[in-house]
Write an enzyme that holds these catalytic residues in place. Structure first.
Site, PDB file in Angstrom:
ATOM      1  N   ASP A   1      -1.589   0.304 -11.568  1.00 17.07           N
ATOM      2  CA  ASP A   1      -1.376   1.594 -10.907  1.00 17.07           C
ATOM      3  C   ASP A   1      -2.610   1.945 -10.080  1.00 17.07           C
ATOM      4  OD1 ASP A   1       0.643   4.247 -11.655  1.00 17.07           O
ATOM      5  OD2 ASP A   1      -1.238   4.618 -10.580  1.00 17.07           O
TER       6      ASP A   1
ATOM      7  N   ASN B   1       9.081   7.989 -16.235  1.00 20.26           N
ATOM      8  CA  ASN B   1       9.381   9.304 -15.676  1.00 20.26           C
ATOM      9  C   ASN B   1      10.728   9.202 -14.960  1.00 20.26           C
ATOM     10  OD1 ASN B   1       6.938  10.444 -16.537  1.00 20.26           O
ATOM     11  ND2 ASN B   1       5.879   9.679 -14.731  1.00 20.26           N
TER      12      ASN B   1
ATOM     13  N   GLY C   1       8.389  14.356 -13.020  1.00 20.31           N
ATOM     14  CA  GLY C   1       7.207  13.710 -12.446  1.00 20.31           C
ATOM     15  C   GLY C   1       7.476  12.374 -11.792  1.00 20.31           C
TER      16      GLY C   1
ATOM     17  N   HIS D   1      12.150   3.839  -7.601  1.00 16.69           N
ATOM     18  CA  HIS D   1      12.432   2.457  -8.009  1.00 16.69           C
ATOM     19  C   HIS D   1      11.910   2.388  -9.445  1.00 16.69           C
ATOM     20  CE1 HIS D   1      12.331  -2.116  -6.974  1.00 16.69           C
ATOM     21  NE2 HIS D   1      12.076  -1.995  -8.266  1.00 16.69           N
TER      22      HIS D   1
ATOM     23  N   HIS E   1      10.235   2.139 -12.843  1.00 16.68           N
ATOM     24  CA  HIS E   1       8.982   1.499 -13.227  1.00 16.68           C
ATOM     25  C   HIS E   1       8.554   1.994 -14.594  1.00 16.68           C
ATOM     26  CE1 HIS E   1       8.262   5.090 -10.814  1.00 16.68           C
ATOM     27  NE2 HIS E   1       7.212   5.324 -11.574  1.00 16.68           N
TER      28      HIS E   1
HETATM   29  P1  5GP Z   1       5.888   8.112 -11.056  1.00 13.07           P
HETATM   30  O1  5GP Z   1       5.136   9.383 -10.747  1.00 13.07           O
HETATM   31  O2  5GP Z   1       7.035   7.887 -10.097  1.00 13.07           O
HETATM   32  O3  5GP Z   1       6.313   7.986 -12.497  1.00 13.07           O
HETATM   33  O4  5GP Z   1       4.850   6.940 -10.865  1.00 13.07           O
HETATM   34  C1  5GP Z   1       4.512   6.414  -9.626  1.00 13.07           C
HETATM   35  C2  5GP Z   1       3.186   5.744  -9.828  1.00 13.07           C
HETATM   36  O5  5GP Z   1       2.966   4.886  -8.733  1.00 13.07           O
HETATM   37  C3  5GP Z   1       2.004   6.714  -9.887  1.00 13.07           C
HETATM   38  O6  5GP Z   1       1.329   6.578 -11.135  1.00 13.07           O
HETATM   39  C4  5GP Z   1       1.124   6.304  -8.696  1.00 13.07           C
HETATM   40  O7  5GP Z   1      -0.251   6.365  -8.982  1.00 13.07           O
HETATM   41  C5  5GP Z   1       1.595   4.890  -8.419  1.00 13.07           C
HETATM   42  N1  5GP Z   1       1.494   4.497  -7.027  1.00 13.07           N
HETATM   43  C6  5GP Z   1       1.900   5.219  -5.939  1.00 13.07           C
HETATM   44  N2  5GP Z   1       1.685   4.532  -4.802  1.00 13.07           N
HETATM   45  C7  5GP Z   1       1.143   3.340  -5.192  1.00 13.07           C
HETATM   46  C8  5GP Z   1       0.691   2.199  -4.461  1.00 13.07           C
HETATM   47  O8  5GP Z   1       0.765   2.119  -3.217  1.00 13.07           O
HETATM   48  N3  5GP Z   1       0.176   1.163  -5.174  1.00 13.07           N
HETATM   49  C9  5GP Z   1       0.079   1.206  -6.548  1.00 13.07           C
HETATM   50  N4  5GP Z   1      -0.447   0.137  -7.162  1.00 13.07           N
HETATM   51  N5  5GP Z   1       0.494   2.270  -7.261  1.00 13.07           N
HETATM   52  C10 5GP Z   1       1.017   3.322  -6.598  1.00 13.07           C
HETATM   53 ZN    ZN Z   2      12.935  -0.414  -4.551  1.00  8.51          ZN
END
Ligand code: 5GP
Ligand code: ZN
Length: 112
Positions: A33, A88, A94, A99, A101
């Site tokens: 991340d 999430n 959040g 996609h 993850h």
């Molecule tokens: P969500 O908030 O959708 O559960 O998690 C998305 C995660 O993706 C966040 O923890 C954020 O830091 C991470 N993230 C967003 N953009 C990028 C990116 O370009 N590269 C990487 N490695 N992580 C990303």
């Molecule tokens: Zn995707």
């Protein structure tokens, strides 16, 4: 144009956006991340695009189980098998990237 065409994680999986790879096989990709919330913060994604964990569970439960297995393996290697696994799901929970993850948080003792 499909949902996946404009998806950040599909672009990362395709190598169009750089990432720090932790693990890869035919169906699954794992990378650090960019904004870590623990000493080790890895994201595990299926290479096929599903918007969230419920969609993945319904369409391909074996892939969801595979993601859990990879999370366990990462934690076994980095922190004696202890980890937090977070999906999430939905904007108000959040989720910012639609996609699915798994966040794997490990490498140190975690706060409650
Ligand atoms: P969500 O908030 O959708 O559960 O998690 C998305 C995660 O993706 C966040 O923890 C954020 O830091 C991470 N993230 C967003 N953009 C990028 C990116 O370009 N590269 C990487 N490695 N992580 C990303
Ligand atoms: Zn995707």
């Amino acid at each position: 144009m499909s949902e996946a065409d404009d998806c950040l994680f599909c672009k990362i999986i395709a190598g169009q956006i750089p990432s720090s790879k932790v693990y890869e096989d035919d169906t699954t990709y794992a990378f650090y991340d960019i904004n870590p919330k623990a000493k080790v913060h890895v994201l595990i994604v299926p290479k096929r695009h599903y918007a969230n964990v419920a969609e993945l569970a319904a369409a391909d439960p074996a892939e969801l189980a595979h993601i859990v297995e990879i999370a366990q393996r990462i934690a076994d290697e980095r922190f004696h098998g202890a980890y937090r696994l977070v999906f999430n799901t939905g904007l108000d929970a959040g989720q910012t990237v639609f996609h699915v993850h798994a966040h794997v948080l490990t490498g140190e003792v975690l706060d409650e």
